[in-house]
Design a protein around this motif. Structure first.
Motif, PDB file in Angstrom:
ATOM      1  N   ALA A  71     -19.267  21.212 -20.571  1.00 18.62           N
ATOM      2  CA  ALA A  71     -20.163  21.106 -19.414  1.00 18.62           C
ATOM      3  C   ALA A  71     -20.301  22.449 -18.708  1.00 18.62           C
ATOM      4  O   ALA A  71     -21.410  22.845 -18.323  1.00 18.62           O
ATOM      5  CB  ALA A  71     -19.646  20.039 -18.447  1.00 18.62           C
ATOM      6  N   LYS A  75     -23.817  24.546 -18.177  1.00 22.95           N
ATOM      7  CA  LYS A  75     -24.291  24.948 -16.849  1.00 22.95           C
ATOM      8  C   LYS A  75     -24.424  26.466 -16.709  1.00 22.95           C
ATOM      9  O   LYS A  75     -25.145  26.940 -15.842  1.00 22.95           O
ATOM     10  CB  LYS A  75     -23.370  24.394 -15.753  1.00 22.95           C
ATOM     11  CG  LYS A  75     -23.433  22.877 -15.651  1.00 22.95           C
ATOM     12  CD  LYS A  75     -24.829  22.415 -15.309  1.00 22.95           C
ATOM     13  CE  LYS A  75     -24.975  20.931 -15.212  1.00 22.95           C
ATOM     14  NZ  LYS A  75     -26.337  20.508 -14.911  1.00 22.95           N
ATOM     15  N   ILE A  85     -25.612  16.006 -16.607  1.00 26.98           N
ATOM     16  CA  ILE A  85     -24.513  15.626 -17.493  1.00 26.98           C
ATOM     17  C   ILE A  85     -23.787  14.432 -16.882  1.00 26.98           C
ATOM     18  O   ILE A  85     -23.385  14.470 -15.717  1.00 26.98           O
ATOM     19  CB  ILE A  85     -23.513  16.789 -17.669  1.00 26.98           C
ATOM     20  CG1 ILE A  85     -24.214  17.999 -18.299  1.00 26.98           C
ATOM     21  CG2 ILE A  85     -22.313  16.350 -18.501  1.00 26.98           C
ATOM     22  CD1 ILE A  85     -23.374  19.261 -18.291  1.00 26.98           C
ATOM     23  N   LEU A  87     -20.408  12.597 -17.416  1.00 25.99           N
ATOM     24  CA  LEU A  87     -19.112  12.704 -18.084  1.00 25.99           C
ATOM     25  C   LEU A  87     -18.554  11.311 -18.340  1.00 25.99           C
ATOM     26  O   LEU A  87     -18.579  10.450 -17.452  1.00 25.99           O
ATOM     27  CB  LEU A  87     -18.130  13.518 -17.247  1.00 25.99           C
ATOM     28  CG  LEU A  87     -18.414  15.014 -17.152  1.00 25.99           C
ATOM     29  CD1 LEU A  87     -17.439  15.682 -16.190  1.00 25.99           C
ATOM     30  CD2 LEU A  87     -18.340  15.682 -18.510  1.00 25.99           C
ATOM     31  N   GLY A 101     -15.082  17.710 -12.591  1.00 30.76           N
ATOM     32  CA  GLY A 101     -16.419  17.444 -13.118  1.00 30.76           C
ATOM     33  C   GLY A 101     -17.513  17.866 -12.162  1.00 30.76           C
ATOM     34  O   GLY A 101     -18.467  18.551 -12.549  1.00 30.76           O
ATOM     35  N   TYR A 102     -17.388  17.466 -10.908  1.00 29.22           N
ATOM     36  CA  TYR A 102     -18.411  17.836  -9.927  1.00 29.22           C
ATOM     37  C   TYR A 102     -18.401  19.341  -9.671  1.00 29.22           C
ATOM     38  O   TYR A 102     -19.446  19.942  -9.433  1.00 29.22           O
ATOM     39  CB  TYR A 102     -18.244  17.058  -8.623  1.00 29.22           C
ATOM     40  CG  TYR A 102     -18.620  15.597  -8.759  1.00 29.22           C
ATOM     41  CD1 TYR A 102     -19.859  15.226  -9.295  1.00 29.22           C
ATOM     42  CD2 TYR A 102     -17.762  14.586  -8.365  1.00 29.22           C
ATOM     43  CE1 TYR A 102     -20.211  13.896  -9.431  1.00 29.22           C
ATOM     44  CE2 TYR A 102     -18.107  13.253  -8.489  1.00 29.22           C
ATOM     45  CZ  TYR A 102     -19.331  12.917  -9.020  1.00 29.22           C
ATOM     46  OH  TYR A 102     -19.680  11.601  -9.156  1.00 29.22           O
ATOM     47  N   ALA A 106     -21.304  18.435 -13.102  1.00 29.99           N
ATOM     48  CA  ALA A 106     -21.624  17.110 -13.656  1.00 29.99           C
ATOM     49  C   ALA A 106     -22.411  16.317 -12.614  1.00 29.99           C
ATOM     50  O   ALA A 106     -22.166  16.423 -11.409  1.00 29.99           O
ATOM     51  CB  ALA A 106     -20.347  16.363 -14.024  1.00 29.99           C
TER      52      ALA A 106
END
Length: 195
Positions: A71, A75, A85, A87, A101-102, A106
């Motif tokens: 990811a 990005k 995305i 996840l 993730g954030y 994501a």
């Protein structure tokens, strides 16, 4: 922008396990979109450089380049940075997964075991956003074309006024106006070199 707004969009599904890929395809097939598989982060990046995707479903736990690293690489690239995305995480994942993730960009998470209705709904939201973005881009291009056509028409009127003015160097004026007309014409949709 040759794609029709009703054409199927592409969805990239990234998972190292064949049974998970099959399950995702079964759940998403009712959406009637073009589903593309990747079995690693490296394959996902190659696929994203070859074609446009509306959304990426990305498993977090993969050997080699995991989902977070994949990811982050998606990005970083100008060509792919705006692709949302989702996840896919296991049930054992904690709040640190969401934070990581954030932090890398994501758009959403979904936990295994996957609820088919939730997955289809989330993917469908991103498909709708993708279609709307394409529609806005097409309108912007059409609006630019209208504006450029208007500019070209105004230039033609100015040329007529200047040619009628006494003492105007018509040869020099014609050369300068032809230069401007070529420059504006090159920006018009349908002109060779603008597609």
């Amino acid at each position: 922008m040759s794609a029709n707004l009703t054409d199927p969009c592409s969805v990239l599904i990234v998972d190292d396990m064949e049974e998970n890929l099959i399950a995702f395809e079964a759940v998403l097939s009712p959406l009637h979109q073009h589903l593309v598989r990747a079995r690693s982060g490296e394959q996902a990046l190659k696929a994203m450089l070859r074609q446009e995707f509306a959304v990426v479903l990305l498993d977090v736990r993969m050997p080699g380049m995991d989902g977070f690293e994949t990811a982050a690489n998606i990005k970083r690239l100008d060509q792919t940075k705006d692709v949302p995305i989702i996840l896919v995480t296991g049930t054992e994942s904690g709040s640190d997964y969401a934070y990581r993730g954030y932090a890398i960009g994501a758009a959403d998470f979904i936990a295994k075991p996957i609820d088919p209705w939730v997955l289809r709904t989330k993917v469908n939201v991103f498909l709708d956003l993708h279609r709307k973005n394409r529609q806005l881009a097409m309108r912007a291009v059409a609006g630019d074309g209208d504006r450029l056509t208007e500019i070209n028409e105004r230039l033609a009127r100015i040329e007529l006024l200047l040619r009628r003015r006494p003492g105007t160097d018509t040869a020099g004026l014609a050369d300068r106006i032809a230069e401007v007309e070529r420059a504006v014409g090159a920006l018009l949709p349908g002109h060779p070199g603008t597609e």
